[in-house]
Design a protein around this motif. Structure first.
Motif, short mmCIF file in Angstrom:
data_model
loop_
_atom_site.label_atom_id
_atom_site.label_comp_id
_atom_site.label_asym_id
_atom_site.label_seq_id
_atom_site.Cartn_x
_atom_site.Cartn_y
_atom_site.Cartn_z
N ILE A 186 3.93 -1.13 3.68
CA ILE A 186 3.44 0.23 3.51
C ILE A 186 4.61 1.12 3.09
O ILE A 186 5.62 1.19 3.80
CB ILE A 186 2.82 0.78 4.82
N ILE A 234 1.48 -7.03 4.52
CA ILE A 234 1.36 -5.84 3.69
C ILE A 234 2.51 -4.90 4.00
O ILE A 234 2.84 -4.69 5.17
CB ILE A 234 -0.01 -5.16 3.85
N ALA A 251 -3.30 0.34 -3.30
CA ALA A 251 -2.74 -0.91 -2.80
C ALA A 251 -2.96 -2.03 -3.81
O ALA A 251 -3.80 -1.91 -4.69
CB ALA A 251 -3.39 -1.28 -1.47
N LYS A 293 -5.14 -0.44 6.77
CA LYS A 293 -3.97 0.16 6.14
C LYS A 293 -4.15 1.66 5.93
O LYS A 293 -3.21 2.43 6.08
CB LYS A 293 -3.62 -0.54 4.82
N ALA A 336 0.87 -1.17 0.00
CA ALA A 336 0.00 0.00 0.00
C ALA A 336 0.91 1.22 0.00
O ALA A 336 2.05 1.16 0.48
CB ALA A 336 -0.91 0.01 1.22
#
Length: 181
Positions: A123, A121, A76, A165, A47
């Protein structure tokens, strides 16, 4: 802490799809008993926290079938096989918003739902945004929205921004802003 481990004794594949696979593992618990674990296997995702020169957070409004509604999110997407997360971040930012970044910096990574999924995930923060043409995937329909940080905070508070997120991104930017003062 070896007493907190579980030994997998068998794995049954249930489904393999484009994005995820599902399996049921039989495990031996620390006390010797047996149990079942239903697992979602995911290749990982990225993301991107992208803020324009005008100080606006770049979001995409996208329909999410599991929720049966569109939600505002930071850009994302799923990591393709063999693709480095930073490459995925650049690709997803361009595809979904049209923006490219002079620099992408890893902010953090975390597991999204470790109770049943292995999805991680990453970032990234995009720096030096350059506007271009979006080119979403054929099955992807997104609307780009840009909001101030104050607007983003209000959207978190009223649950218009409702995913982890993106809420994380807003909190990250608020903390960064407070530290700069």
């Amino acid at each position: 802490m070896t007493y907190l481990t579980e030994k997998t004794t068998s794995t049954e594949s249930i489904f393999t799809g484009k994005v995820i696979s599902l399996q049921v593992d039989t495990v031996t618990l620390p006390n010797g008993n047996e149990s079942k674990r239903e697992l979602v296997k995911h290749p990982g995702a990225v993301a991107v926290i992208a803020v324009t020169d005008e100080g606006k957070l770049v979001l995409v409004n996208q329909f999410r079938k599991p929720l049966e509604k569109a939600i505002l999110e930071i850009p994302a997407g799923k990591i393709d096989p063999g693709e480095a997360p930073i490459k995925t971040a650049a690709r997803e930012l361009k595809e979904e918003t049209g923006y490219t970044a002079k620099e992408l910096e890893l902010v953090t990574s975390f597991y999204t739902s470790p109770g049943f999924a292995d999805e991680i995930i990453y970032i990234y923060e995009a720096k030096g945004l350059l506007q271009g043409e979006a080119s979403p995937d054929a099955d992807e329909f997104v609307e780009v929205t840009e909001v101030t940080l104050e607007q983003a905070q209000a959207l978190v508070n009223d649950q218009t921004i409702y995913d982890a997120k993106t809420a994380y991104a807003v909190m990250y930017l608020l903390l960064k802003q407070a530290q700069a003062k």
